[in-house]
Scaffold this active site. Structure first.
Site, short mmCIF file in Angstrom:
data_model
loop_
_atom_site.label_atom_id
_atom_site.label_comp_id
_atom_site.label_asym_id
_atom_site.label_seq_id
_atom_site.Cartn_x
_atom_site.Cartn_y
_atom_site.Cartn_z
N HIS A 1 50.00 16.04 57.00
CA HIS A 1 50.50 17.19 56.23
C HIS A 1 51.87 17.64 56.74
CE1 HIS A 1 46.02 18.24 55.50
NE2 HIS A 1 46.47 17.61 54.43
N ARG B 1 54.63 9.84 48.57
CA ARG B 1 53.99 10.38 49.77
C ARG B 1 53.21 9.24 50.41
NH1 ARG B 1 48.53 13.96 50.38
NH2 ARG B 1 48.70 14.33 52.60
N ASN C 1 52.16 11.00 44.48
CA ASN C 1 51.26 11.26 45.60
C ASN C 1 49.91 10.66 45.23
OD1 ASN C 1 49.50 12.28 47.48
ND2 ASN C 1 50.12 14.43 47.25
N ARG D 1 35.25 16.95 55.00
CA ARG D 1 35.39 16.34 56.34
C ARG D 1 34.92 17.31 57.41
NH1 ARG D 1 41.58 14.62 55.45
NH2 ARG D 1 41.28 14.60 53.20
N GLU E 1 55.31 20.13 48.61
CA GLU E 1 55.56 18.81 49.20
C GLU E 1 56.43 17.98 48.25
OE1 GLU E 1 51.28 19.04 49.59
OE2 GLU E 1 51.43 17.63 51.25
#
Ligand SMILES: Nc1ncnc2c1ncn2[C@@H]1O[C@H](COP(=O)(O)OP(=O)(O)O)[C@@H](O)[C@H]1O
Ligand SMILES: CC(=O)OP(=O)(O)O
Ligand SMILES: [Mg+2]
Length: 400
Positions: free
Chosen positions: A178, A89, A10, A239, A384
């Protein structure tokens, strides 16, 4: 059954998370994180056989260097002989991918084309793919897209009210991210809470460095808070999430910022960091809040208020709620944030159970609402890597 291992990568903009996993049991043989890449204090931390280690990387080390170090570790620990695939990913898959793909030159071209929609993420993902192909040329490489799970969203959820030609000609629409995490935790919630998979209404809040909320009806994503890019939606570490698009004009034409500076402000200087003027790290903000720092408290208040509003909005596509999931580093650990969000939702007759809320931290799964609440809130640690491992193994076995 023969032993089959998968290397999961990832690549973030300045980090590389990795794992070597057993594709049959999900056991993690090696896990780690290379961080602060491209800086003077790049490091690689890893866990092998229960022991934790930290290696300094050369100054300015990049993804290639980090992967070279990882390859050496895999060799030193004799982990390469059972590797059957590398799973990557990939954050943005555009509209083309509704599932994971074996990486071919065509897939690399497609990921390169969508890179302009995820400039912080996709270029790093591509670097990881190229480095892994060079290190393991004999292994099948698989791309697992954050966007794939959300390709079931209806048009009225994914289109912006913009000139339609922007969608038709340039793919301007909401994609969502996600997805691998939302898919994993929703499956887990259905299993753990004994819900009917084909008749379930779930809201998943993935709260890590990036944060997004997803409405999942009967196992399928029907809406999500991130959009064309991973900037839209709720407040995140650095963010802004949703803002008035008129801000762009104000910052450029009135205040003289260049467009790259505006992008930097919205992506890297806003969110918890921007409000608190302290940190993007939720732990630091919570400590400061407990110590009486007013801006830290304000950052948490804005984060939780906006998150609760987003959750409540998803009662529209779901027309009800069975389970609300908290996951990601913040969702799995912050009892403070969970309690504040649930307090905003008390009008729905969903009430936090303080003891269960404290118990469900640090990797512990658990329901955190009272028994009489109308819907259950549940903390589910995401994985994940396991989803990526399973998809990579499945596709690799199809090839061999
Ligand atoms: N004990 C904790 N309490 C509150 N927040 C935490 C705790 N542990 C981790 N976090 C927060 O989780 C966030 C990182 O989440 P994580 O899911 O690891 O990120 P990523 O998106 O990079 O995978 C950080 O804001 C961090 O402060
Ligand atoms: C898509 C996204 O925001 O990813 P992350 O949370 O890893 O930054
Ligand atoms: Mg994570």
């Amino acid at each position: 059954m023969s032993v089959q291992h998968v290397l999961v990568l990832n690549c973030g903009s300045s980090s590389l998370k990795f794992a070597v996993m057993d594709a049959n049991s999900g056991d993690e043989l090696l896990t780690g994180l290379a961080e602060r890449l491209h800086s003077d204090d790049a490091t690689l931390k890893y866990k092998f056989a229960g022991d934790k280690h930290t290696n300094a990387l050369p100054k300015g080390a990049d993804h290639q260097t980090a992967i070279d170090t990882l390859v050496t570790l895999i060799g030193n620990f004799s982990l390469s002989q059972h590797l059957i695939a590398v799973g990557h990913r990939v954050v943005h898959g555009g509209e083309q991918f509704t599932g994971s793909q074996i990486i071919t030159p065509h897939i690399i071209d497609a990921i390169t084309q969508t890179a302009q929609l995820a400039p912080l993420h996709n270029p790093a993902n591509l670097t990881g793919i190229r480095a892994a192909q060079a290190a393991f040329p004999e292994l099948v490489q698989v791309a697992v897209f954050d966007t794939a799970f959300h390709q079931t969203m209806p048009k009225h959820a994914y289109l912006y009210a913009l000139p339609y030609s922007l969608y038709e000609r340039h793919g301007v629409r909401r994609y969502g991210f996600h997805g691998t995490s939302h898919a994993y935790v929703s499956l887990m919630a259905i299993k753990k809470l004994g819900l009917d998979a084909d008749n379930s209404r779930i809201i998943s809040a993935h709260l890590g460095n990036g944060c997004s909320v997803c409405a999942i009806k009967n196992g399928r994503s029907v809406d999500t808070s991130m959009g064309l890019t991973p900037l839209e939606g709720v407040v995140m570490g650095t963010r802004s999430g949703d803002i008035d698009p008129g801000l762009f004009d104000f910052l450029t034409n009135q205040l003289g910022y260049a467009s790259a500076e505006v992008s930097d402000i919205l992506n890297k200087q806003s969110g918890l960091l921007g409000i608190s003027e302290l940190s993007n790290d939720c732990r630091t903000i919570e400590e400061a809040h407990v110590a009486g720092n007013a801006k830290a408290t304000l950052a948490l208040d804005i984060f939780c208020y906006r998150l609760a509003k987003q959750i409540a909005a998803y009662l529209v596509p779901l027309a009800g709620l069975d389970a609300l999931i908290f996951t990601g580093g913040i969702g799995e650990n912050s009892d403070i944030i969970r309690a504040k969000v649930l307090a905003h939702l008390a009008f729905l007759d969903i009430h936090v159970d303080p003891e269960s809320n404290l118990a469900a931290r640090f990797g512990n799964l658990g329901v955190i609402t009272t028994a009489t609440s109308r819907a259950q809130a549940v903390v589910i640690p995401t994985n994940e890597e396991w989803m990526i491992c399973q998809d990579a193994a499945r596709l690799a076995k199809g090839v061999s």
